[in-house]
Design a protein around this motif. Structure first.
Motif, PDB file in Angstrom:
ATOM      1  N   GLU A 364      44.178   2.666  -6.432  1.00  0.00           N
ATOM      2  CA  GLU A 364      45.563   2.984  -6.793  1.00  0.00           C
ATOM      3  C   GLU A 364      45.844   4.450  -6.463  1.00  0.00           C
ATOM      4  OE1 GLU A 364      46.505   2.118 -10.845  1.00  0.00           O
ATOM      5  OE2 GLU A 364      48.657   2.292 -10.475  1.00  0.00           O
ATOM      6  N   THR A 365      46.933   4.680  -5.748  1.00  0.00           N
ATOM      7  CA  THR A 365      47.388   6.050  -5.517  1.00  0.00           C
ATOM      8  C   THR A 365      48.775   6.181  -6.132  1.00  0.00           C
ATOM      9  OG1 THR A 365      48.622   5.681  -3.489  1.00  0.00           O
ATOM     10  CG2 THR A 365      46.240   6.004  -3.265  1.00  0.00           C
ATOM     11  N   GLU A 366      49.342   7.377  -6.030  1.00  0.00           N
ATOM     12  CA  GLU A 366      50.674   7.567  -6.621  1.00  0.00           C
ATOM     13  C   GLU A 366      51.746   6.761  -5.894  1.00  0.00           C
ATOM     14  OE1 GLU A 366      51.455  11.656  -7.513  1.00  0.00           O
ATOM     15  OE2 GLU A 366      49.875  11.652  -9.043  1.00  0.00           O
ATOM     16  N   SER A 367      51.400   6.246  -4.684  1.00  0.00           N
ATOM     17  CA  SER A 367      52.402   5.432  -3.975  1.00  0.00           C
ATOM     18  C   SER A 367      52.246   3.946  -4.255  1.00  0.00           C
ATOM     19  CB  SER A 367      52.325   5.681  -2.474  1.00  0.00           C
ATOM     20  OG  SER A 367      51.136   5.134  -1.976  1.00  0.00           O
ATOM     21  N   GLY A 368      51.185   3.570  -4.950  1.00  0.00           N
ATOM     22  CA  GLY A 368      51.043   2.147  -5.254  1.00  0.00           C
ATOM     23  C   GLY A 368      49.605   1.669  -5.246  1.00  0.00           C
ATOM     24  N   ARG A 369      49.453   0.353  -5.260  1.00  0.00           N
ATOM     25  CA  ARG A 369      48.130  -0.261  -5.356  1.00  0.00           C
ATOM     26  C   ARG A 369      47.718  -0.898  -4.028  1.00  0.00           C
ATOM     27  NH1 ARG A 369      47.372  -3.093 -11.251  1.00  0.00           N
ATOM     28  NH2 ARG A 369      46.829  -1.153 -12.306  1.00  0.00           N
ATOM     29  N   PHE A 370      46.437  -0.818  -3.723  1.00  0.00           N
ATOM     30  CA  PHE A 370      45.868  -1.388  -2.500  1.00  0.00           C
ATOM     31  C   PHE A 370      44.766  -2.352  -2.913  1.00  0.00           C
ATOM     32  CE2 PHE A 370      47.616   2.717  -1.653  1.00  0.00           C
ATOM     33  CZ  PHE A 370      48.241   2.614  -0.422  1.00  0.00           C
ATOM     34  N   GLU A 371      45.031  -3.634  -2.744  1.00  0.00           N
ATOM     35  CA  GLU A 371      44.053  -4.642  -3.161  1.00  0.00           C
ATOM     36  C   GLU A 371      42.910  -4.718  -2.149  1.00  0.00           C
ATOM     37  OE1 GLU A 371      44.761  -9.056  -4.057  1.00  0.00           O
ATOM     38  OE2 GLU A 371      46.297  -7.980  -5.224  1.00  0.00           O
ATOM     39  N   VAL A 372      41.688  -4.550  -2.612  1.00  0.00           N
ATOM     40  CA  VAL A 372      40.526  -4.633  -1.697  1.00  0.00           C
ATOM     41  C   VAL A 372      39.390  -5.400  -2.377  1.00  0.00           C
ATOM     42  CG1 VAL A 372      41.037  -2.505  -0.414  1.00  0.00           C
ATOM     43  CG2 VAL A 372      39.566  -2.396  -2.432  1.00  0.00           C
ATOM     44  N   ASP A 373      38.425  -5.844  -1.547  1.00  0.00           N
ATOM     45  CA  ASP A 373      37.264  -6.574  -2.074  1.00  0.00           C
ATOM     46  C   ASP A 373      36.060  -5.651  -2.260  1.00  0.00           C
ATOM     47  OD1 ASP A 373      38.587  -9.158  -1.827  1.00  0.00           O
ATOM     48  OD2 ASP A 373      38.402  -8.827   0.334  1.00  0.00           O
ATOM     49  N   ALA A 374      36.027  -4.536  -1.513  1.00  0.00           N
ATOM     50  CA  ALA A 374      34.871  -3.631  -1.603  1.00  0.00           C
ATOM     51  C   ALA A 374      35.337  -2.204  -1.365  1.00  0.00           C
ATOM     52  CB  ALA A 374      33.817  -4.009  -0.563  1.00  0.00           C
ATOM     53  N   VAL A 375      34.645  -1.266  -2.015  1.00  0.00           N
ATOM     54  CA  VAL A 375      34.970   0.160  -1.864  1.00  0.00           C
ATOM     55  C   VAL A 375      33.741   0.885  -1.336  1.00  0.00           C
ATOM     56  CG1 VAL A 375      35.540   2.294  -3.110  1.00  0.00           C
ATOM     57  CG2 VAL A 375      36.710   0.165  -3.710  1.00  0.00           C
ATOM     58  N   VAL A 376      33.954   1.729  -0.329  1.00  0.00           N
ATOM     59  CA  VAL A 376      32.861   2.559   0.207  1.00  0.00           C
ATOM     60  C   VAL A 376      33.193   4.016  -0.071  1.00  0.00           C
ATOM     61  CG1 VAL A 376      31.662   3.313   2.300  1.00  0.00           C
ATOM     62  CG2 VAL A 376      32.335   0.904   2.042  1.00  0.00           C
ATOM     63  N   PHE A 377      32.311   4.676  -0.806  1.00  0.00           N
ATOM     64  CA  PHE A 377      32.439   6.121  -0.978  1.00  0.00           C
ATOM     65  C   PHE A 377      31.674   6.801   0.156  1.00  0.00           C
ATOM     66  CE2 PHE A 377      32.819   5.648  -5.860  1.00  0.00           C
ATOM     67  CZ  PHE A 377      34.201   5.728  -5.802  1.00  0.00           C
ATOM     68  N   ALA A 378      32.422   7.477   1.041  1.00  0.00           N
ATOM     69  CA  ALA A 378      31.772   8.303   2.070  1.00  0.00           C
ATOM     70  C   ALA A 378      32.047   9.746   1.661  1.00  0.00           C
ATOM     71  CB  ALA A 378      32.354   7.988   3.439  1.00  0.00           C
ATOM     72  N   THR A 379      31.693  10.039   0.411  1.00  0.00           N
ATOM     73  CA  THR A 379      32.154  11.262  -0.237  1.00  0.00           C
ATOM     74  C   THR A 379      31.110  12.382  -0.246  1.00  0.00           C
ATOM     75  OG1 THR A 379      31.651  10.056  -2.279  1.00  0.00           O
ATOM     76  CG2 THR A 379      33.957  10.261  -1.686  1.00  0.00           C
ATOM     77  N   GLY A 380      30.071  12.240   0.562  1.00  0.00           N
ATOM     78  CA  GLY A 380      29.179  13.372   0.788  1.00  0.00           C
ATOM     79  C   GLY A 380      28.139  13.607  -0.284  1.00  0.00           C
ATOM     80  N   PHE A 381      27.732  14.858  -0.383  1.00  0.00           N
ATOM     81  CA  PHE A 381      26.547  15.215  -1.172  1.00  0.00           C
ATOM     82  C   PHE A 381      26.781  16.498  -1.983  1.00  0.00           C
ATOM     83  CE2 PHE A 381      25.405  13.028   2.677  1.00  0.00           C
ATOM     84  CZ  PHE A 381      24.515  12.064   2.232  1.00  0.00           C
ATOM     85  N   ASP A 382      26.016  16.625  -3.052  1.00  0.00           N
ATOM     86  CA  ASP A 382      25.900  17.917  -3.733  1.00  0.00           C
ATOM     87  C   ASP A 382      24.875  18.701  -2.902  1.00  0.00           C
ATOM     88  OD1 ASP A 382      25.570  20.079  -5.349  1.00  0.00           O
ATOM     89  OD2 ASP A 382      25.126  18.954  -7.182  1.00  0.00           O
ATOM     90  N   ALA A 383      25.392  19.395  -1.901  1.00  0.00           N
ATOM     91  CA  ALA A 383      24.537  19.901  -0.825  1.00  0.00           C
ATOM     92  C   ALA A 383      23.735  21.141  -1.222  1.00  0.00           C
ATOM     93  CB  ALA A 383      25.406  20.242   0.379  1.00  0.00           C
ATOM     94  N   MET A 384      22.606  21.274  -0.654  1.00  0.00           N
ATOM     95  CA  MET A 384      21.757  22.467  -0.636  1.00  0.00           C
ATOM     96  C   MET A 384      21.103  22.811  -1.970  1.00  0.00           C
ATOM     97  SD  MET A 384      23.459  24.642   2.370  1.00  0.00           S
ATOM     98  CE  MET A 384      21.867  25.314   2.637  1.00  0.00           C
ATOM     99  N   THR A 385      21.846  22.690  -3.061  1.00  0.00           N
ATOM    100  CA  THR A 385      21.245  22.989  -4.365  1.00  0.00           C
ATOM    101  C   THR A 385      21.124  21.744  -5.244  1.00  0.00           C
ATOM    102  OG1 THR A 385      23.431  23.515  -5.239  1.00  0.00           O
ATOM    103  CG2 THR A 385      22.112  25.373  -4.450  1.00  0.00           C
ATOM    104  N   GLY A 386      21.766  20.646  -4.829  1.00  0.00           N
ATOM    105  CA  GLY A 386      21.881  19.462  -5.692  1.00  0.00           C
ATOM    106  C   GLY A 386      20.544  18.904  -6.156  1.00  0.00           C
ATOM    107  N   ALA A 387      19.599  18.769  -5.209  1.00  0.00           N
ATOM    108  CA  ALA A 387      18.307  18.167  -5.570  1.00  0.00           C
ATOM    109  C   ALA A 387      17.520  19.097  -6.498  1.00  0.00           C
ATOM    110  CB  ALA A 387      17.499  17.876  -4.314  1.00  0.00           C
ATOM    111  N   LEU A 388      17.621  20.409  -6.246  1.00  0.00           N
ATOM    112  CA  LEU A 388      16.873  21.366  -7.075  1.00  0.00           C
ATOM    113  C   LEU A 388      17.475  21.442  -8.473  1.00  0.00           C
ATOM    114  CD1 LEU A 388      16.461  24.108  -4.338  1.00  0.00           C
ATOM    115  CD2 LEU A 388      14.661  22.636  -5.252  1.00  0.00           C
TER     116      LEU A 388
END
Ligand code: NA7
Length: 534
Positions: A364-388
């Motif tokens: 759902e965004t402010e312009s409306g709803r988008f019906e889907v069957d699956a969602v893919v997060f290609a939203t990256g990483f907590d880079a460089m310090t995340g694992a530590l």
């Protein structure tokens, strides 16, 4: 615990390229080493990132180990840019060739590492309830290993599966006949979107920031080129070692200024480097990475390419980036922009219509709803310090690494932190790492660390620790070099801007050859800037 595990010289966390070479080299130097790895096999980045289209953006013949001539001769890559399964197979080959697995414990996530000042040893615990004692600990935990899963309202209500590109199921995902949403248009999104579109019934891409991407120009590896390189591999490796980014020496790098070039010369250089493909585009002019004004010419060149590729002008307009080229890592794609010409693919601009969240049946965004069957997060990483930062690391007087880094990571050479004796990081923040070809950067770090450990032990000393003055000077230098470029100028993972609340600090060091020379000089001067004690 057996006596042997109690007597480790070095405990290594992570069995990606860094951890595997660390183990091999430690053994060669007669050190007793053990690796702990959260995954069920070797490979690190290439073990976890199994999403469709995952591929390296450095050419295969250069993105490989160079420490063993027989290894680099015998391995055969199939494409100019290796796909993830092939890089993973290469990692597995290396593990077998050097009999690495017998000293790697898989499915073993490290929870904590505490330094015992009296014993001068580290105590490391795991999720499986084990405790290991070691004189030295090496964090080979990767720069892009902790997925950034955004906290999105309603995620728990969504009825379909949610995937993250950095934790893709081993068995793969079949999107045939499905309506799919992809969130994120960084490298992982840009690589996977064309392939997801091939399967899906419909694909909706949710874009927060448009990104620059140059066609990878991927193709089967030319056997003549491979033979020519393998005839004198050392020569290519040596020439790459002189490159600021540690790769690409085979291709021309124009050091001229965009600002001084004629319009024809500008167009010709940009077009030539566009045809070379991917990250090699950054070699079009010497000042693209230094001056915002110069960079804007490159940005406009790419925007024009996008306008030509995307048929619907409104969609094209949404895809035009307004950031400096390279300030977010430049993407290398295979048909990304063209994907939006397909009737079943659509783009939602989250700057125009912000994301509200997920609901039972979709996004759902402010312009409306988008019906889907699956969602893919290609939203990256907590880079460089995340694992530590996810391991409870405590140095002298119980000081936590997360406290020492509360204002952002501070290291000496990206190798050590004041107050944390005998703890090393492979390609840590403050080292060239992600701004280079990771393989030679990893090998250079592993050589330095293993030599430092062997030399410290040979000298009859117990500890090695960065000194405050050296660390402060290095942090200042890293900032000064970064701030003289366009790299910190936008909201990238290089500066931690993708993670809410993360201090904004430009984390990598720009300049691979200068960095290696500095490390060599430090070592030659008896590990200058480090204190070594009995
Ligand atoms: P990146 O490059 O960090 O890209 C992540 C993408 O996800 C990017 O477009 C982000 O937008 C977007 N994002 C992140 N969080 C959100 C939220 N909360 N809502 C909407 N969109 C979001 O990660 P990649 O995995 O693609 O690539 C990482 C590196 O791996 C790459 O640079 C190569 O070196 C290999 P943003 O730009 O932050 O607005």
């Amino acid at each position: 615990m057996s006596e042997a595990t109690n007597q480790l010289d070095v405990l290594v966390v992570g069995a990606g390229f860094g951890g595997m070479y660390m183990l091999h080299r430690a053994r060669q130097l007669g050190l007793r080493a053990q690796v702990l790895e959260a995954g069920s096999d070797v490979g690190g980045t290439w073990y976890w990132n199994r999403y469709p289209g995952a591929r390296c953006d450095v050419e295969s013949l250069e993105y490989s180990y160079q420490f063993d001539e027989a290894l680099q001769q015998e391995w055969q890559w199939s494409e100019r840019y290796a796909p993830q399964p092939e890089i993973l197979a290469y990692c597995q080959h290396v593990a077998e060739r050097f009999d690495l697995r017998r000293d790697i414990e898989f499915n073993t996530r490290v929870l904590s590492a505490h330094f015992d000042e009296a014993a001068k040893r580290w105590s490391v615990t795991t999720e499986r309830g084990q405790t290991f004692q070691a004189q030295f600990v090496v964090m080979a935990t990767g720069c892009l290993s902790v997925p950034n899963v955004p906290e999105i309202d309603g995620a728990e209500r969504f009825k379909g599966p949610i995937y993250h590109t950095g934790r893709w199921p081993k068995e793969g995902v079949d999107f045939t006949g499905k309506r799919v949403a992809v969130l994120g248009t960084g490298s992982s999104g840009i690589q996977s979107i064309p392939l997801i579109a091939q399967q899906a019934k419909s694909l909706t891409v949710f874009q927060r920031t448009p990104n620059h991407s140059v066609p990878a120009q991927n193709k089967p590896l030319d056997p003549t080129l491979e033979a020519a390189i393998k005839k004198n591999y050392a020569d290519l490796r040596a020439r790459n070692a002189q490159e600021t980014i540690g790769f690409g020496a085979r291709h021309p790098s124009n050091q001229g200024s965009v600002l001084e070039a004629s319009p024809e010369e500008r167009e010709a250089q940009f077009e030539y480097h566009w045809q070379l493909g991917g990250l090699l585009f950054m070699r079009a002019f010497g000042d693209m990475g230094l001056s915002a004004e110069a960079n804007e010419y490159a940005a406009e060149f790419i925007r024009n390419k996008i306008r030509q590729k995307v048929k619907d002008p409104a969609t094209a307009a949404k895809l035009l980036p307004d950031t400096a080229v390279g300030c977010k890592r430049l993407c290398a794609d295979s048909g990304y922009f063209e994907t939006f010409n397909q009737p079943h693919v659509s783009l939602v601009d989250l700057q125009e219509t912000p994301l509200k969240g997920l609901y039972e049946d979709g996004v759902e965004t402010e312009s409306g709803r988008f019906e889907v069957d699956a969602v893919v997060f290609a939203t990256g990483f907590d880079a460089m310090t995340g694992a530590l930062s996810r391991i409870d690391i405590r140095g002298r007087a119980g000081q936590k690494l997360s406290d020492a880094w509360a204002e952002g990571p501070k290291t000496y050479l990206g190798l050590q932190v004041v107050g944390f004796p005998n703890l090393f990081t492979v390609t840590g923040p403050g080292s060239p790492s992600v701004l280079t070809n990771m393989l030679p950067s990893i090998e250079q770090h592993v050589r330095f660390i293993t030599d430092a450990i062997a030399d410290t032990k040979a000298a009859g000393l117990s500890t090695m620790e960065a000194q405050q003055g050296a660390q402060d000077a290095w942090v200042g230098h890293v900032n000064e070099v970064g701030n003289a470029t366009i790299y910190p100028s936008c909201n990238s993972w290089y500066v931690g801007a993708n993670i809410p609340g993360k201090p904004r600090v430009f984390m990598p060091y720009l300049g691979f050859p200068a960095y290696c020379e500095k490390c060599d000089a430090v070592k030659a001067a008896g590990y200058e800037g480090f204190e070594r004690a009995a």
